[in-house]
Design a protein around this motif. Structure first.
Motif, PDB file in Angstrom:
ATOM      1  N   THR A  83      70.927  49.008  31.542  1.00 31.14           N
ATOM      2  CA  THR A  83      70.077  47.861  31.881  1.00 31.14           C
ATOM      3  C   THR A  83      69.279  48.217  33.128  1.00 31.14           C
ATOM      4  OG1 THR A  83      71.896  46.909  33.118  1.00 31.14           O
ATOM      5  CG2 THR A  83      71.570  46.084  30.889  1.00 31.14           C
ATOM      6  N   TRP A  84      68.007  47.982  33.030  1.00 32.02           N
ATOM      7  CA  TRP A  84      67.097  48.465  34.079  1.00 32.02           C
ATOM      8  C   TRP A  84      66.439  47.323  34.840  1.00 32.02           C
ATOM      9  CZ3 TRP A  84      66.870  53.471  35.365  1.00 32.02           C
ATOM     10  CH2 TRP A  84      67.214  54.448  34.408  1.00 32.02           C
ATOM     11  N   LYS A  85      66.148  47.622  36.098  1.00 27.18           N
ATOM     12  CA  LYS A  85      65.261  46.764  36.905  1.00 27.18           C
ATOM     13  C   LYS A  85      64.114  47.638  37.417  1.00 27.18           C
ATOM     14  CE  LYS A  85      67.889  42.954  38.555  1.00 27.18           C
ATOM     15  NZ  LYS A  85      68.253  42.244  39.801  1.00 27.18           N
ATOM     16  N   ILE A  86      63.021  47.029  37.705  1.00 27.39           N
ATOM     17  CA  ILE A  86      61.822  47.794  38.068  1.00 27.39           C
ATOM     18  C   ILE A  86      61.144  47.191  39.300  1.00 27.39           C
ATOM     19  CG2 ILE A  86      60.479  46.474  36.358  1.00 27.39           C
ATOM     20  CD1 ILE A  86      58.698  48.955  35.979  1.00 27.39           C
ATOM     21  N   GLN A  87      60.534  48.062  40.096  1.00 21.27           N
ATOM     22  CA  GLN A  87      59.813  47.610  41.290  1.00 21.27           C
ATOM     23  C   GLN A  87      58.631  48.549  41.565  1.00 21.27           C
ATOM     24  OE1 GLN A  87      58.600  45.468  43.422  1.00 21.27           O
ATOM     25  NE2 GLN A  87      60.596  44.905  44.305  1.00 21.27           N
ATOM     26  N   GLY A  88      57.494  47.994  41.873  1.00 25.29           N
ATOM     27  CA  GLY A  88      56.333  48.838  42.172  1.00 25.29           C
ATOM     28  C   GLY A  88      55.240  48.062  42.871  1.00 25.29           C
ATOM     29  N   GLN A  89      54.044  48.617  42.812  1.00 23.75           N
ATOM     30  CA  GLN A  89      52.891  47.936  43.420  1.00 23.75           C
ATOM     31  C   GLN A  89      52.288  47.033  42.366  1.00 23.75           C
ATOM     32  OE1 GLN A  89      50.766  47.108  45.704  1.00 23.75           O
ATOM     33  NE2 GLN A  89      48.801  47.019  44.643  1.00 23.75           N
ATOM     34  N   GLY A  90      52.228  45.765  42.684  1.00 24.00           N
ATOM     35  CA  GLY A  90      51.838  44.776  41.687  1.00 24.00           C
ATOM     36  C   GLY A  90      50.362  44.496  41.663  1.00 24.00           C
ATOM     37  N   GLU A  91      50.027  43.384  41.072  1.00 23.83           N
ATOM     38  CA  GLU A  91      48.619  43.022  40.907  1.00 23.83           C
ATOM     39  C   GLU A  91      48.151  42.221  42.122  1.00 23.83           C
ATOM     40  OE1 GLU A  91      48.199  41.431  36.928  1.00 23.83           O
ATOM     41  OE2 GLU A  91      48.877  43.325  36.086  1.00 23.83           O
ATOM     42  N   THR A  92      48.441  42.789  43.269  1.00 21.24           N
ATOM     43  CA  THR A  92      48.020  42.174  44.518  1.00 21.24           C
ATOM     44  C   THR A  92      47.231  43.241  45.229  1.00 21.24           C
ATOM     45  OG1 THR A  92      49.977  43.055  45.560  1.00 21.24           O
ATOM     46  CG2 THR A  92      50.092  40.786  44.782  1.00 21.24           C
ATOM     47  N   MET A  93      46.660  42.910  46.351  1.00 22.29           N
ATOM     48  CA  MET A  93      46.036  43.990  47.075  1.00 22.29           C
ATOM     49  C   MET A  93      45.965  43.741  48.561  1.00 22.29           C
ATOM     50  SD  MET A  93      42.108  44.006  45.931  1.00 22.29           S
ATOM     51  CE  MET A  93      40.834  43.203  46.837  1.00 22.29           C
ATOM     52  N   ASP A  94      45.924  44.848  49.265  1.00 22.75           N
ATOM     53  CA  ASP A  94      45.626  44.820  50.687  1.00 22.75           C
ATOM     54  C   ASP A  94      44.223  44.223  50.787  1.00 22.75           C
ATOM     55  OD1 ASP A  94      44.361  45.714  53.099  1.00 22.75           O
ATOM     56  OD2 ASP A  94      45.912  47.238  53.337  1.00 22.75           O
ATOM     57  N   PRO A  95      44.079  43.101  51.511  1.00 19.40           N
ATOM     58  CA  PRO A  95      42.784  42.411  51.486  1.00 19.40           C
ATOM     59  C   PRO A  95      41.641  43.246  52.064  1.00 19.40           C
ATOM     60  CG  PRO A  95      44.281  41.444  53.108  1.00 19.40           C
ATOM     61  CD  PRO A  95      45.083  42.424  52.314  1.00 19.40           C
ATOM     62  N   VAL A  96      41.954  44.224  52.869  1.00 15.59           N
ATOM     63  CA  VAL A  96      40.900  45.072  53.427  1.00 15.59           C
ATOM     64  C   VAL A  96      40.766  46.352  52.613  1.00 15.59           C
ATOM     65  CG1 VAL A  96      40.158  46.378  55.459  1.00 15.59           C
ATOM     66  CG2 VAL A  96      41.257  44.139  55.734  1.00 15.59           C
ATOM     67  N   ARG A  97      41.898  46.998  52.371  1.00 12.41           N
ATOM     68  CA  ARG A  97      41.863  48.347  51.793  1.00 12.41           C
ATOM     69  C   ARG A  97      41.837  48.334  50.269  1.00 12.41           C
ATOM     70  NH1 ARG A  97      45.419  47.911  55.942  1.00 12.41           N
ATOM     71  NH2 ARG A  97      44.913  49.056  57.842  1.00 12.41           N
ATOM     72  N   GLY A  98      42.205  47.226  49.692  1.00  9.14           N
ATOM     73  CA  GLY A  98      42.063  47.096  48.246  1.00  9.14           C
ATOM     74  C   GLY A  98      43.276  47.516  47.453  1.00  9.14           C
TER      75      GLY A  98
END
Ligand code: IPT
Length: 980
Positions: free
Chosen positions: A827-842
């Motif tokens: 059974t797996w769990k996952i974590q990463g960079q989501g559909e958000t962004m650094d408001p300056v760097r993108g």
């Protein structure tokens, strides 16, 4: 019918596509009224507000230069190099981290990108996609498209909903900058290189065309047919071979026939320059023949080529292969073929910083372009300037000419093309075959209204090496009559009573120029050597000379006095021209002159110099300034003002990073069995939107990161399992892109890592890997941690959903041994960079490393938890560790200083160290270094990432297998270019 690509250069394209559809006749959709009158056309050229214009354009991607001030620098350098137009791609994924979320602020301010181009006097060609290719991740698609089941670039409702939303946003910005509304946007590209012309794609194109019109786009619409294929022509021009797109106004093609350097970094044999228009003899016909009623239009014409992970570092070589000789032969061929809308790809390539690059490229997108990644003009920028100034000066001829009588050179090693129009004659001389490299002398007879001549009458006319010439005859050179010349014309202008003309040729080659006067003119040789013969019967004044240095002649005859300047390339390449309120002005200097503005009688010049430079100015000015500094000028016999400018860039003192205080902090916390992942998402999806090859095997959950909204960089998986018997084999399938990486820990112990190779993508190098690890898991419960570095997503060049190939883990099988395939459920769990962004760097700035999630890359990261470190010390353990340092810069004001970070020995393109670094400068992800793959180890830092006069930080996320031999090599801050 289907036909294979015959016209491809020796590149990956040849392997690629064939047209899928039958030629279409009438389409179902009604024709939509085309452009307003602001931009019109015929088969000869575009007309802007009724005036014929030669569109001499270069491609630029604002998203590859995250520095809005530097945009202006690039525009000004383009203008100075003779371009009158810039073509811009817009990268959907760069602006949109999540469905419905858009950002057009800061470095993503595309209104500013267009506005600045307008301010700098450039026309703008816009290319908003939705798909752009461009060697960017997913070809410009946002990450969330990888969660859609509908096929991209079709009428699939889920795709179209988001594509239309993007277009609504970007079209609103574009629309207000159209020439019809007082802006400078003149052309709009629909989609990008849609190879396949199936019914589905025709409906899709039709949709996009209607969408553009509905959004108020009124300039002409075009599509760029890949590889000079004659597809997507305007309705009415379709033939047996061609597919029309109702509603498209213009046909355009892309071509990269110049090729690229080979894998050994050698220039190799040159390709022949093709005929892309009125002299095309291929079937199907291309260029202006594919669409006989529209102007010849090269939407992308190679000015370099991209480079791939693991190459020998080919940018400088590509710049050489596609250098001055290439510019003269290939672009010259386009000019004689009446390609009057000419966009080179790239004018400035820039940097695919952060996670922007597609799998086919590494961080630098220098491209071997005329303007390098450090914003330096390369040799060929100066050849382009000669041609660019020519296309503007001779615009009335070039934009209104047709084939004229064939010409027969005395050498069969030379081919002559001959066009004529109301403004005169143009002869293009090139080797026969076009890739000839010999030293071929020739003569030819040319008959015009001005007479019939065997040219040259004296001396030798030759083509030597990779070369071509564009020669004028029966041509109005301002108030003078040019009978013919065997020199190339760079520019001509009037200044009050005087005419000035600038001619050029290869150093040491003979030249002959014949002008016509009613009575014998007075000829003064101000500088250099030239002989003159006047024939009172014909009125011909014949000048013979060698192109050597700069010859200056003042010819006073019945028309206005003429200052005739004739130089070898190196001399006339020093000439810059600007249009001002008081007419054109000219300068001669090895500095770059980017602007000239009058303040009363004072002419204020702007530009950049790198050493002490002489500046000679032709303008009716009393006084001069350069970058605000008054210049002490005196007048010369050539009617110019001569002065000098002390560029004097001050020596920059840069901190020695190796002597700096560094701190270290351990990252891969997720490997610890005790790590708290309670807030992580459970990987429980059953079906992936990923393409078929990366679906999970039956019985396993979807692991591909995009399905969970994680889109780039590093992604972590933590699994739990109960083994009934001893488990001996762990097999993983993972999507990493070129040079992807997977690292595995079980119960906190490092099991190993697996790396995908670099290499050229076509023929395809693997972007999905299989990794097999020997383990020894006793019965009982275990914890498994996996980190996948997703180096990037594929593009979607052939509209086959390649961009959706899964990334992160695809499957994981734990089994007792090779023969017993029963797989223990995990059974797996996952974590990463989501559909958000650094408001300056993108959104492309970060992936999902622990430290990134906690902001360790940011300049204001708290110091606690960091301990003193030695940068080159052995890695503390397998996994990722961070190194950080702070340093001060004090760069001289008003000097453009371009810095870079260099890892290890910059003369080596790779090492045997398996060391990877994510490079953060003040929180900005400047690039990715992979030591054992290369070739890049010098990373140009976009100026805006740095604080030029104050505190800065560098944070390096270093990933290794923990072996001492994979320690980081040294890192240095270096000065790449200085100008003031
Ligand atoms: C053409 C693309 O339109 C452009 O985006 C870029 O990818 C370029 O190639 C290569 O740098 S695609 C064409 C070569 C088939």
């Amino acid at each position: 019918m289907r036909f294979k690509l015959k016209l491809c250069s020796a590149m990956w394209l040849c392997l690629a596509a064939s047209s899928g559809a039958a030629a279409v006749r009438a389409a179902d959709a009604p024709v939509i009224a085309s452009s307003t009158k602001a931009v019109s056309w015929d088969e000869h050229s575009l007309m802007i507000n009724g005036h014929r214009e030669f569109i001499w354009s270069g491609e630029f991607h604002p998203f590859r230069l995250p520095d809005t001030n530097a945009w202006r620098d690039v525009y000004r350098k383009m203008k100075a190099s003779g371009f009158n137009t810039v073509a811009l791609y817009f990268n959907w994924g760069y602006h949109s981290p999540a469905p419905g979320a858009y950002d057009f602020t800061g470095i993503r301010d595309m209104d500013l990108a267009i506005r600045m181009a307008e301010e700098e006097g450039l026309y703008v060609i816009v290319r908003p996609g939705p798909y752009i290719n461009a060697e960017v991740s997913r070809g410009g698609f946002p990450g969330y498209l990888a969660r859609q089941t509908g096929v991209a670039r079709t009428m699939a409702p889920d795709y179209l909903k988001e594509a239309d939303d993007w277009l609504t946003h970007i079209n609103a910005i574009i629309a207000r900058h159209q020439i019809s509304r007082g802006g400078k946007v003149i052309l709009y590209q629909v989609e990008n290189e849609l190879f396949d012309t199936s019914d589905e794609h025709r409906r899709y194109m039709d949709h996009l065309i209607k969408k553009a019109r509905a959004d108020g786009i009124d300039v002409p619409l075009f599509h760029n047919s890949p590889n000079s294929l004659p597809n997507w022509v305007p309705q009415g021009s379709e033939t047996y071979y061609t597919v029309a797109a109702p509603g498209l106004d213009l046909y355009a093609f892309d071509g990269y026939p110049g090729g690229s350097c080979n894998e050994k970094g050698e220039v190799g044999a040159h390709n022949p320059a093709p005929n892309n228009g009125i002299y095309s003899t291929t079937q199907p016909q291309i260029g202006s023949l594919a669409s006989p009623k529209t102007p010849g239009f090269a939407a992308e014409y190679g000015a370099g080529w991209f480079d791939y992970w693991g190459s020998v570092g080919n940018y400088e070589c590509n710049a050489k292969r596609l250098g001055p000789g290439y510019v003269r032969t290939f672009y010259g061929a386009n000019i004689i073929n009446r390609v009057t809308i000419h966009n080179i790809y790239m004018a400035f390539g820039g940097t695919s910083w952060g996670w922007m690059p597609a799998s086919v490229v590494y961080t630098s997108y220098d491209y071997g372009a005329p303007i390098s990644e450090t914003r330096q003009l390369r040799d060929k920028a100066y050849t382009l300037k000669q041609l660019g100034q020519f296309t503007q000066a001779a615009e009335p001829l070039l934009t209104h000419m047709d084939k004229a009588e064939p010409l027969y050179p005395t050498s069969d090693k030379v081919k002559l093309y001959h066009n004529a129009g109301p403004a005169g004659h143009l002869v293009f001389a090139i080797h026969e075959p076009h890739d000839g490299m010999g030293d071929d002398a020739f003569k030819f007879r040319l008959t015009t209204k001005a007479g019939s001549y065997l040219i040259p009458q004296q001396g030798t006319l030759r083509l030597k090496g990779q070369d071509a010439k564009l020669l004028l005859a029966d041509y109005g050179l301002e108030r003078q009559k040019l009978v013919y010349t065997t020199s190339d014309l760079q520019t001509h202008l009037q200044q009050g009573a005087t005419d000035i003309a600038l001619l050029y040729g290869r150093v040491g080659e003979d030249g002959e120029t014949v002008l016509r006067f009613k009575t014998k003119p007075k000829v003064e040789v101000i500088e250099g050597l030239a002989t003159t013969v006047y024939d009172a019967k014909t009125g011909d004044l014949r000048l013979n000379y060698q192109h050597k240095g700069l010859i200056r002649l003042r010819i006073t005859g019945d028309a206005a006095p003429l200052l005739l300047l004739i130089g070898e390339d190196a001399e006339t390449q020093k000439f810059w021209r600007q249009e001002t309120d008081k007419g054109p002005v000219l300068q001669r200097t090895s500095a770059i002159v980017k602007g000239a503005v009058w303040d009363g009688e004072r002419l204020n010049l702007t530009g950049e110099g790198q050493t002490a430079e002489a500046i000679e100015v032709w303008a009716t000015a009393k006084t001069l300034t350069f970058n605000g500094t008054p210049l002490d000028a005196h007048s010369t016999a050539s009617g110019s003002l001569l002065t000098s400018y002390l560029a004097e860039p001050k020596a920059v003192v840069l901190p020695d990073l190796m002597a700096a205080q560094w701190t270290i902090r351990w990252d891969s916390r997720e490997a610890d069995p005790a790590f708290d992942d309670s807030a992580w998402r459970v990987a429980d999806l059953k079906v992936s939107a990923a393409t078929v090859p990366t679906q999970p095997p039956p019985g396993q959950p979807v692991l591909a990161m995009s399905d969970y909204g994680f889109h780039q960089g590093d992604v972590w998986y933590r699994g739990r399992l109960t083994a009934r018997t001893t488990q001996k084999k762990l097999e993983l399938t993972y999507g990493g892109g070129a040079v992807g990486l997977v690292q595995v820990w079980i119960d906190g112990r490092f099991v190993g890592q697996n790396e995908l190779p670099g290499g050229f993508t076509y023929p395809k190098i693997p972007t999905v890997g299989k990794a097999s690890f020997d383990v020894d898991l006793k019965p009982g419960t275990h914890q498994i941690s996996v980190m996948v570095r997703n180096m990037s997503h594929n593009w979607d060049l052939f509209a086959n959903e390649e961009h959706k190939e899964g990334r992160g883990l695809i499957s994981a099988s734990l089994s007792p041994d090779e023969t017993q395939r029963f797989t223990t459920p995990i059974t797996w769990k996952i974590q990463g960079q989501g559909e958000t962004m650094d408001p300056v760097r993108g959104t492309f700035n970060n992936g999902g490393l622990y430290g990134e999630r906690k902001g360790w890359h940011l300049p204001d990261a708290r110091p606690d938890g960091w301990t003193p470190a030695n940068v080159t010390a052995a890695p503390p353990a397998p996994g990722t560790y961070w190194l950080r340092t702070a340093f001060k810069l004090d760069l001289p004001k008003d000097v453009d200083t371009q810095l870079a970070l260099v890892f290890g020995d910059p003369t080596q393109t790779k090492t045997d160290r398996h060391t990877r670094v994510l490079i953060f400068v003040n929180g900005w992800h400047a690039g990715n270094y992979v030591s054992n793959v290369g070739p890049q180890n010098t990373f140009v830092i976009p100026p805006a990432f740095l604080n030029p006069n104050g505190a800065n930080t560098i944070a390096l996320a270093v990933t290794t297998d923990g072996k001492p031999g994979n320690a980081l090599e040294g890192v240095k801050l270096v000065d790449m270019r200085q100008a003031r």
